[in-house]
Scaffold this active site. Structure first.
Site, mmCIF file in Angstrom:
data_model
loop_
_atom_site.group_PDB
_atom_site.id
_atom_site.type_symbol
_atom_site.label_atom_id
_atom_site.label_comp_id
_atom_site.label_asym_id
_atom_site.label_seq_id
_atom_site.Cartn_x
_atom_site.Cartn_y
_atom_site.Cartn_z
ATOM 1 N N TYR A 35 38.405 36.860 48.101
ATOM 2 C CA TYR A 35 39.299 36.408 47.032
ATOM 3 C C TYR A 35 38.877 35.092 46.372
ATOM 4 O O TYR A 35 39.553 34.612 45.463
ATOM 5 C CB TYR A 35 40.723 36.259 47.588
ATOM 6 C CG TYR A 35 41.277 37.542 48.154
ATOM 7 C CD1 TYR A 35 41.527 38.626 47.324
ATOM 8 C CD2 TYR A 35 41.527 37.679 49.512
ATOM 9 C CE1 TYR A 35 42.025 39.817 47.839
ATOM 10 C CE2 TYR A 35 42.028 38.861 50.038
ATOM 11 C CZ TYR A 35 42.271 39.933 49.190
ATOM 12 O OH TYR A 35 42.752 41.103 49.693
ATOM 13 N N HIS A 112 43.551 42.691 39.461
ATOM 14 C CA HIS A 112 43.185 42.468 40.862
ATOM 15 C C HIS A 112 41.974 41.559 40.907
ATOM 16 O O HIS A 112 40.995 41.775 40.170
ATOM 17 C CB HIS A 112 42.890 43.786 41.575
ATOM 18 C CG HIS A 112 44.079 44.683 41.643
ATOM 19 N ND1 HIS A 112 45.094 44.484 42.553
ATOM 20 C CD2 HIS A 112 44.436 45.743 40.891
ATOM 21 C CE1 HIS A 112 46.024 45.402 42.369
ATOM 22 N NE2 HIS A 112 45.655 46.174 41.359
#
Ligand code: CA2
Length: 159
Positions: A35, A112
């Site tokens: 991430y 995302h």
């Protein structure tokens, strides 16, 4: 329409809701190989700056609760010109979130940070994608600023 209603309507045409689902409050603290190292607070600041440069405002939110996410989508029906949403885990499970998004008439961008399609199969079937105007996947934190840019174009195309 009263003056107050007209003013509220005018503001809504320039306000983009950026909604973030469960666990995204931990961005930058865990799993940076998936991430990245940017925190959610930093992403929020970048969204605000990008939106401001395009003449928009941003309402940037995160919640770990499904019902709260649904309530934000309902609120957006009255107050926002568009929704950018990273529903995180609720992307793949929440019919309630899908139903609420279907009732929002403006543009909706699903986002995302990671490339969900390169991950395990439980991350492949987003329910939210069924109602999204467009989707940004796998471009890291930069995807949020790209989403603001795209949203500005989508809103302009409707007016
Ligand atoms: O890539 C994304 O933005 C996701 O929406 C993130 C979700 C995941 O369920 C989606 O498949 C893809 C998970 C968010 C968890 O956030 C964390 C942040 C830092 C450390 C650990 C988890």
């Amino acid at each position: 329409m009263s003056d107050t209603e007209a003013l509220k309507g005018a503001a809504a045409t320039r306000c983009i809701y950026v909604l973030n689902g469960p666990n995204l409050n931990l961005l930058g603290q865990r799993e940076p190989h998936i991430y990245g190292s940017t925190t959610l607070a930093e992403i929020g600041e970048r969204c605000e700056a990008k939106a401001r440069s395009l003449g928009f405002s941003v309402d940037f939110r995160q919640t770990n609760f499904e019902g709260e996410l649904v309530e934000s989508v309902q609120q957006a029906r009255r107050e926002a010109c568009g929704i950018i949403i990273n529903p995180a885990g609720y992307s793949f499970t929440s019919v309630a979130l899908l139903d609420s998004l279907k009732m929002f008439d403006g543009p909706k961008i699903e986002l995302h940070i990671s490339n969900v399609h390169a991950r395990e199969s439980i991350y492949h079937n987003s329910l939210v994608s069924r109602t999204a105007t467009g989707i940004i996947i796998g471009l890291g934190a930069a995807g949020y600023e790209l989403a603001i840019q795209a949203m500005a174009g989508l809103v302009a195309a409707r007016s």
